[in-house]
Write an enzyme that holds these catalytic residues in place. Structure first.
Site, short mmCIF file in Angstrom:
data_model
loop_
_atom_site.label_atom_id
_atom_site.label_comp_id
_atom_site.label_asym_id
_atom_site.label_seq_id
_atom_site.Cartn_x
_atom_site.Cartn_y
_atom_site.Cartn_z
N HIS A 79 0.83 -1.21 0.00
CA HIS A 79 0.00 0.00 0.00
C HIS A 79 0.86 1.26 0.00
O HIS A 79 0.52 2.25 -0.64
CB HIS A 79 -0.93 0.02 1.21
N HIS A 95 -9.16 -2.50 -4.94
CA HIS A 95 -8.06 -2.77 -4.01
C HIS A 95 -7.05 -3.74 -4.62
O HIS A 95 -5.83 -3.58 -4.43
CB HIS A 95 -8.56 -3.32 -2.68
N ASP A 119 -3.10 -3.04 -5.05
CA ASP A 119 -2.04 -3.97 -4.69
C ASP A 119 -1.09 -4.21 -5.87
O ASP A 119 0.14 -4.27 -5.70
CB ASP A 119 -2.62 -5.31 -4.26
N HIS A 139 -0.72 -11.01 -4.95
CA HIS A 139 0.68 -10.66 -4.73
C HIS A 139 1.64 -11.65 -5.41
O HIS A 139 2.62 -11.26 -6.04
CB HIS A 139 0.99 -10.60 -3.23
#
Length: 317
Positions: A85, A243, A247, A270
């Site tokens: 973030h 979101h 990321d 991720h």
């Protein structure tokens, strides 16, 4: 201002500090952003008192675990977790050089988004340095797959993200976000999107020592009957994919320089972001390092010229 289209490197004008809770440790964490010289890059320092425990340049070769968040380092005693973030905010605002001093093992989660870090950087402003910025320009498609998930880089005249998620949850379902990334776009459409999770996963995460600092103050929580528990509801109707895009911006900033290209992903996260970036940087025929040939603040991609990576090498250890 478009990502990657400012001709010169930047840092912040003054130091600025924030504090909050670590989402996994549940402990209080404080961080300080400090200006850095040209070509320093983004450097994270884990500090205990006055002693620097570890130091990492924010590049892909320094990434360890990517299961629940993005971690710099390979030892729990020295690593720095949940950097995505913060890195998304740094990248979106076009900050090239910065020291992030961390008093703890992870970044503070704040409200679960990038907005507090955007606010902190904008509070002190940016300083333009007298050294040209370099970029990574994608030259050919690079794709990675894992089961039903995939991610890929494609050539593009600018910096673009196209992220799609597909959850077996009626509340989320299949959502996508597509757009060229600029500071203004990131701030308006992505920066306030919060991390999210399911109540059914909480006990499992607690048992493994994770999400100890997670709360309705910093996460969107979905109940067992597929409703949002948070009283205020969602900030965007499709906050979940926004979101995931946030990321991705943070994870891909670990190229070590702004990239010029299009990034697409389906059911990513991720780990897929990290794998795609590694695949791109491992194939030296898939990209070139370029810089502006003009001293103007804004420049067209056609005015970018190829240069030798030399010591820049953002993908090396």
């Amino acid at each position: 201002m478009s990502i990657g289209l400012l001709g010169f490197q930047t840092t912040i004008s003054n130091a600025v500090s924030l504090s909050g809770t670590g989402v996994h440790s549940g402990k209080q964490v404080s961080i300080t952003f400090t200006p850095a010289e040209a070509d320093a890059g983004i450097v994270f320092q884990r500090v205990d008192g006055r002693n620097v425990v570890s130091e990492f340049k924010a590049v892909s070769s320094q990434v360890g675990n990517t299961d629940l968040c993005t971690v710099l380092g390979f030892s729990p005693l020295k690593s720095i977790a949940t950097i995505e973030h913060v890195m998304a905010a740094i990248y979106a605002l076009g900050v090239d050089n910065l020291v992030v001093e961390v008093h703890g093992a992870e970044m503070p989660i704040m409200d679960g988004s990038s907005a507090p870090f955007i606010d902190a950087i904008e509070q002190v402003g940016l300083k333009v340095l007298a050294v040209k910025r370099r970029y990574i320009r994608v030259l050919k498609p690079v794709r990675v797959e894992s089961g039903s998930s995939w991610s890929e880089f494609l050539p593009y005249d600018g910096t673009r993200f196209e992220v799609e998620i597909d959850f077996d949850c009626p509340l989320i379902g299949r959502q996508s976000w597509k757009g060229d990334l600029t500071a203004a776009t990131f701030k308006k459409e992505l920066s306030r999107a919060r991390t999210f999770g399911f109540m059914r996963d909480v006990e499992r995460l607690w048992a493994s020592g994770h999400a100890l600092g997670s709360s309705l103050e910093n996460s969107v929580v979905i109940s067992d009957d597929d409703t949002v528990i948070n009283v205020e509801g969602l900030r965007y109707t499709d906050e979940f994919v926004r979101h995931k895009t946030l990321d991705a911006v943070g994870d891909l900033s670990l190229a070590g320089a702004p990239f010029l290209g299009r990034y697409r992903s389906y059911r990513g996260g991720h780990k897929m972001n990290a794998l795609a970036l590694k695949a791109l940087l491992d194939d030296t025929s898939a990209y070139e390092v370029v810089e502006t040939s003009s001293v103007r603040q804004r420049t067209a991609v056609r005015e970018l010229i190829a240069v030798s990576g030399g010591e820049f090498a953002p993908w090396s250890a």
